[in-house]
Design a protein around this motif. Structure first.
Motif, short mmCIF file in Angstrom:
data_model
loop_
_atom_site.label_atom_id
_atom_site.label_comp_id
_atom_site.label_asym_id
_atom_site.label_seq_id
_atom_site.Cartn_x
_atom_site.Cartn_y
_atom_site.Cartn_z
N UNK A 210 -0.28 -1.98 -0.32
CA UNK A 210 -1.39 -0.83 -1.26
C UNK A 210 -0.70 -1.82 -2.38
N UNK A 211 -0.23 -2.49 -3.20
CA UNK A 211 0.22 -2.58 -4.48
C UNK A 211 -0.61 -3.84 -4.12
N UNK A 212 -0.53 -5.39 -3.44
CA UNK A 212 -1.43 -5.85 -3.67
C UNK A 212 -2.86 -5.94 -3.83
N UNK A 213 -3.40 -5.04 -2.55
CA UNK A 213 -4.85 -4.52 -2.79
C UNK A 213 -4.91 -3.93 -4.22
N UNK A 214 -4.58 -3.48 -5.09
CA UNK A 214 -4.60 -2.96 -6.30
C UNK A 214 -4.42 -4.10 -7.29
N UNK A 215 -3.77 -4.92 -7.09
CA UNK A 215 -3.18 -6.35 -7.92
C UNK A 215 -4.45 -7.23 -8.19
N UNK A 216 -5.02 -7.52 -6.00
CA UNK A 216 -6.18 -8.42 -6.53
C UNK A 216 -7.74 -7.64 -6.83
#
Length: 318
Positions: A244-250
């Motif tokens: 979820x952190x990675x998706x949000x940052x992308x």
């Protein structure tokens, strides 16, 4: 159908069928979900936008962890402090990995070969899992897991779920040094170990757009010595946090999701995840794993060495 953000024209039925295969494989052997989703995006659908592929891969790898994590938690088969340590490290790693990938792996020429390397790693793991030594070990694990699950069912039927504390995860020491019991056995670990592992795994998984379970499971079982009863739940909770952190940052950095395609993909994932447990009764896991190992090895060769082979011999592998 034209999927504008993904930049491809593909029949939605093809999308659903491939993702059903992904869901089937993941629900049957518990691995390679993110890799096969990526193969679908890159090769089957022909997507050329690396920074769209990565978060879309990770959205699909979230389906199973989101569903299974509450179940593991309810059955006390989840080492919450370890999962939190992995997750906190995962937040840092996911932010760093997604930034590095969005900046330096933004085109397919740089992204695809590294994705191929990870595909090789997964294939190698599957070849190893077909060895007699590993299979013997897994039989013991499955037998013990089944016994634990049967005990939980007995407690539920008898209305004695409070007694699960005797066999589930229970901590006696929480802090930098942690001690807990599970099924009568005592386990100890240092909080820094899962934290650092979470950072490392999340950097790789965020950069390549995969879940990271292929690295977390060996770490928890081999490095920390956790029994397989509690490895799956502990890893899935941390995957949810880091993904979820990675998706949000992308998305924050400008990547976009092709929501219509994601919708069709999720339909396929759910179908495959439903059929997996049903059809797996009629398909030997060793055969499916062998087939998948061959396919991933071929794909890895194509992604890593394909351009060189084409230049030298004049034909494309993939």
């Amino acid at each position: 159908m034209v999927f504008h953000i993904a930049g491809v024209t593909v029949n939605p039925i093809v999308v659903i069928i491939w993702m059903a295969f992904v869901g089937f494989v993941f629900s049957t052997i518990g691995a390679a979900g993110g890799i096969l989703a990526g193969v679908g995006h890159i090769t089957i659908f022909g997507m050329k936008k690396a920074n769209v592929i990565k978060p879309m891969n990770q959205i699909l790898t979230l389906v199973s962890p989101i569903i299974s994590t509450p179940l593991y938690l309810r059955e006390k088969r989840l080492v919450v402090p370890a999962a939190i340590s992995l997750g906190v490290g995962g937040i840092i790693g996911a932010l760093l990995g997604s930034w590095l990938s969005h900046t330096y792996l933004k085109d397919m020429a740089s992204y695809q070969p590294l994705f191929g390397v990870i595909t090789f790693v997964i294939a190698g793991r599957m070849w190893y899992e077909m060895t007699p030594k590993f299979r013997e070990k897994q039989q013991k694990v499955k037998k013990a897991t089944k016994a634990f699950e049967e005990k939980v069912k007995e407690l539920k039927a008898a209305g004695k779920m409070s007694e699960i504390k005797e066999i589930g995860v229970n901590f006696s020491e929480v802090g930098i040094k942690n001690t807990f019991t599970f099924a009568g056995e005592t386990f100890r670990y240092n909080t820094l170990a899962p934290f650092l592992a979470g950072v490392f795994v999340a950097i790789i998984s965020a950069a390549l757009g995969v879940g990271g379970g292929f690295l977390l499971v060996p770490f928890l079982s081999s490095a920390l010595g956790f029994p397989m009863f509690i490895v799956a739940g502990t890893s899935t909770m941390s995957i949810v946090i880091s993904s979820l952190t990675s998706i949000s940052n992308y998305l924050r950095m400008g990547s976009k999701l092709d929501l219509p395609m994601v919708g069709f993909e999720l339909i396929g994932i759910l179908i495959g995840s439903y059929l997996g447990p049903i059809l797996s009764k009629y398909i030997k896991g060793i055969y499916l794993k062998g087939f998948l190992a061959v396919v991933l090895t071929y794909i890895g060769i194509g992604y890593v060495f394909g351009p060189m082979i084409q230049h030298a011999f004049g034909f494309r592998i993939i």
